[in-house]
Design a protein around this motif. Sequence first.
Motif, PDB file in Angstrom:
ATOM      1  N   ASP A   1       1.227   5.477  -9.931  1.00 17.94           N
ATOM      2  CA  ASP A   1       2.191   4.637  -9.203  1.00 17.94           C
ATOM      3  C   ASP A   1       3.353   5.549  -8.789  1.00 17.94           C
ATOM      4  O   ASP A   1       4.442   5.522  -9.361  1.00 17.94           O
ATOM      5  N   ASP A   2       3.068   6.385  -7.807  1.00 22.22           N
ATOM      6  CA  ASP A   2       4.000   7.445  -7.410  1.00 22.22           C
ATOM      7  C   ASP A   2       4.184   7.382  -5.898  1.00 22.22           C
ATOM      8  O   ASP A   2       3.279   7.727  -5.143  1.00 22.22           O
ATOM      9  N   PRO A   3       5.343   6.930  -5.416  1.00 26.86           N
ATOM     10  CA  PRO A   3       5.527   6.809  -3.963  1.00 26.86           C
ATOM     11  C   PRO A   3       5.601   8.169  -3.274  1.00 26.86           C
ATOM     12  O   PRO A   3       6.073   9.148  -3.840  1.00 26.86           O
ATOM     13  N   ALA A   4       5.143   8.202  -2.019  1.00 27.81           N
ATOM     14  CA  ALA A   4       5.255   9.407  -1.202  1.00 27.81           C
ATOM     15  C   ALA A   4       6.495   9.346  -0.301  1.00 27.81           C
ATOM     16  O   ALA A   4       6.722  10.248   0.495  1.00 27.81           O
TER      17      ALA A   4
ATOM     18  N   TRP B   1      -1.111   9.151  -3.564  1.00 28.90           N
ATOM     19  CA  TRP B   1       0.189   8.572  -3.885  1.00 28.90           C
ATOM     20  C   TRP B   1       0.132   7.089  -3.573  1.00 28.90           C
ATOM     21  O   TRP B   1      -0.443   6.685  -2.543  1.00 28.90           O
ATOM     22  N   CYS B   2       0.703   6.274  -4.435  1.00 28.90           N
ATOM     23  CA  CYS B   2       0.704   4.823  -4.222  1.00 28.90           C
ATOM     24  C   CYS B   2       2.133   4.306  -4.304  1.00 28.90           C
ATOM     25  O   CYS B   2       2.859   4.622  -5.261  1.00 28.90           O
ATOM     26  N   ASP B   3       2.542   3.544  -3.320  1.00 31.60           N
ATOM     27  CA  ASP B   3       3.899   3.004  -3.258  1.00 31.60           C
ATOM     28  C   ASP B   3       3.812   1.480  -3.228  1.00 31.60           C
ATOM     29  O   ASP B   3       3.578   0.870  -2.179  1.00 31.60           O
ATOM     30  N   SER B   4       3.991   0.853  -4.386  1.00 33.31           N
ATOM     31  CA  SER B   4       3.892  -0.611  -4.493  1.00 33.31           C
ATOM     32  C   SER B   4       4.980  -1.304  -3.678  1.00 33.31           C
ATOM     33  O   SER B   4       4.750  -2.354  -3.081  1.00 33.31           O
ATOM     34  N   GLU B   5       6.168  -0.706  -3.654  1.00 33.10           N
ATOM     35  CA  GLU B   5       7.299  -1.338  -2.979  1.00 33.10           C
ATOM     36  C   GLU B   5       7.108  -1.376  -1.464  1.00 33.10           C
ATOM     37  O   GLU B   5       7.410  -2.375  -0.806  1.00 33.10           O
TER      38      GLU B   5
ATOM     39  N   PHE C   1      -1.403   7.064   0.131  1.00 29.48           N
ATOM     40  CA  PHE C   1      -1.725   8.276   0.876  1.00 29.48           C
ATOM     41  C   PHE C   1      -2.708   9.107   0.056  1.00 29.48           C
ATOM     42  O   PHE C   1      -2.484   9.339  -1.134  1.00 29.48           O
ATOM     43  N   CYS C   2      -3.785   9.544   0.692  1.00 32.55           N
ATOM     44  CA  CYS C   2      -4.791  10.366   0.020  1.00 32.55           C
ATOM     45  C   CYS C   2      -4.747  11.782   0.572  1.00 32.55           C
ATOM     46  O   CYS C   2      -4.623  11.979   1.786  1.00 32.55           O
ATOM     47  N   LEU C   3      -4.874  12.765  -0.319  1.00 31.26           N
ATOM     48  CA  LEU C   3      -4.964  14.168   0.073  1.00 31.26           C
ATOM     49  C   LEU C   3      -6.400  14.608  -0.166  1.00 31.26           C
ATOM     50  O   LEU C   3      -6.898  14.552  -1.300  1.00 31.26           O
TER      51      LEU C   3
ATOM     52  N   LYS D   1      -2.524  -3.715  -6.042  1.00 29.86           N
ATOM     53  CA  LYS D   1      -1.633  -3.069  -7.000  1.00 29.86           C
ATOM     54  C   LYS D   1      -2.108  -1.632  -7.278  1.00 29.86           C
ATOM     55  O   LYS D   1      -3.211  -1.239  -6.885  1.00 29.86           O
ATOM     56  N   PRO D   2      -1.285  -0.833  -7.963  1.00 23.10           N
ATOM     57  CA  PRO D   2      -1.681   0.543  -8.274  1.00 23.10           C
ATOM     58  C   PRO D   2      -3.033   0.649  -8.976  1.00 23.10           C
ATOM     59  O   PRO D   2      -3.771   1.611  -8.755  1.00 23.10           O
ATOM     60  N   GLU D   3      -3.379  -0.338  -9.805  1.00 24.92           N
ATOM     61  CA  GLU D   3      -4.678  -0.311 -10.480  1.00 24.92           C
ATOM     62  C   GLU D   3      -5.828  -0.360  -9.469  1.00 24.92           C
ATOM     63  O   GLU D   3      -6.843   0.336  -9.627  1.00 24.92           O
ATOM     64  N   HIS D   4      -5.653  -1.184  -8.412  1.00 25.20           N
ATOM     65  CA  HIS D   4      -6.683  -1.284  -7.382  1.00 25.20           C
ATOM     66  C   HIS D   4      -6.838   0.041  -6.633  1.00 25.20           C
ATOM     67  O   HIS D   4      -7.954   0.480  -6.346  1.00 25.20           O
TER      68      HIS D   4
END
Length: 366
Positions: A106-109, A41-45, A50-52, A15-18
């Motif tokens: 919790d922000d999708p890319a 950026w984390c996309d749960s769906e 993605f890491c910058l 999950k986003p917390e992880h």
Amino acid sequence: MPIYMDRHDIPDEIKPEHVAKMHQEDLKVQHLYGCKGMTYWCDSERHTAFCLIEAPNKEAIQEMHNHAHGEFPHQIIEVDEHLVESFLGRIEDPKKGENDDLLIIDDPAFRVIMVLEASNFINRLEGKQLSIFTQKFHQSATKAFEKHEGSIVRENDKSYLVSFRSVSNAVLCALKIQTKFKYSYPKIDSEHKRLKIGICPGMPVTDKEGIFSEAVFLATQMCELMKDEIIITSSVKAIYENENRNAVIDTNSIRVLKPREEQFLLRLVEFCELHWNSSRFNLTEMSRALGNSVSQIYRKLKKLSGKAPSVFMREYRLHKALELIHKQQGNISEIAFETGFNSAGYFAKCFRDKYGILPSKYAQLV
């Protein structure tokens, strides 16, 4: 130091917390590897993260991740920070709330990519009236992007590359631009009023080099090779109709590219890129390379582009020639032979038939 973006395909249970904790662990050890974690950026769906990261090389990123939490990225590409910001809206972590111990993003890319081509190189050089039309159109398009929350990634007087968070906004923006385009300056010859819009979804990091490269490439080919004004992928259609429960895509005004057509288009472009500078075009060779019979190739090409295979290939070469002349990469004879024409005279005739101007005259204007 170069900047990289990596992609992690994460399991359903993550999950986003992880992901936030993994990012925090990266920050604790990043100095050991000469890295600087900028944001993620984390996309749960879609189960992606993605890491910058600013880093000396890709290996340093892998070693940092391995030390911090043991999760290796599935892909790493080098990126331009300005492009990242244009596509995704930020290049650093959002501010953490005063009472937050952990910054959870919790922000999708995921983005919807639009490529818009409003004119070719020739049309920009003709007539004051057309110039006024072009200026007004670009003003109108820019307003439409702003209204529908589109971020302009790249633009010139020929085309736009725009990033949207919402499929609905991208589709509605395209329809708005189409309407404005259709009813602006009706007295101008329709040959000079060319509009093409390709829309497809994408992720910033895939197996290809370059941020959003697969989505940008497909949207561009949809614009340049297909006969329709607005083209979307079937996935865009599905997401749009899911977001708008009572709405259905009007296929009279928007062409939906089916998955098998998308694969055919990509294979076709691959073939053309390998053979556009060869004078020995052979339809049998094309059919063998694409895995279709000659009659199937003819039927599919007519449906996508409105052109027979020989005409399609000739115009593909002419488009390449137009770009080479615009970039001043050789004289007319050299460019004629470079693009697969056996005769400079025949090349000049085909160029004039297609663009309404001799290549030598165009070369003087650019």
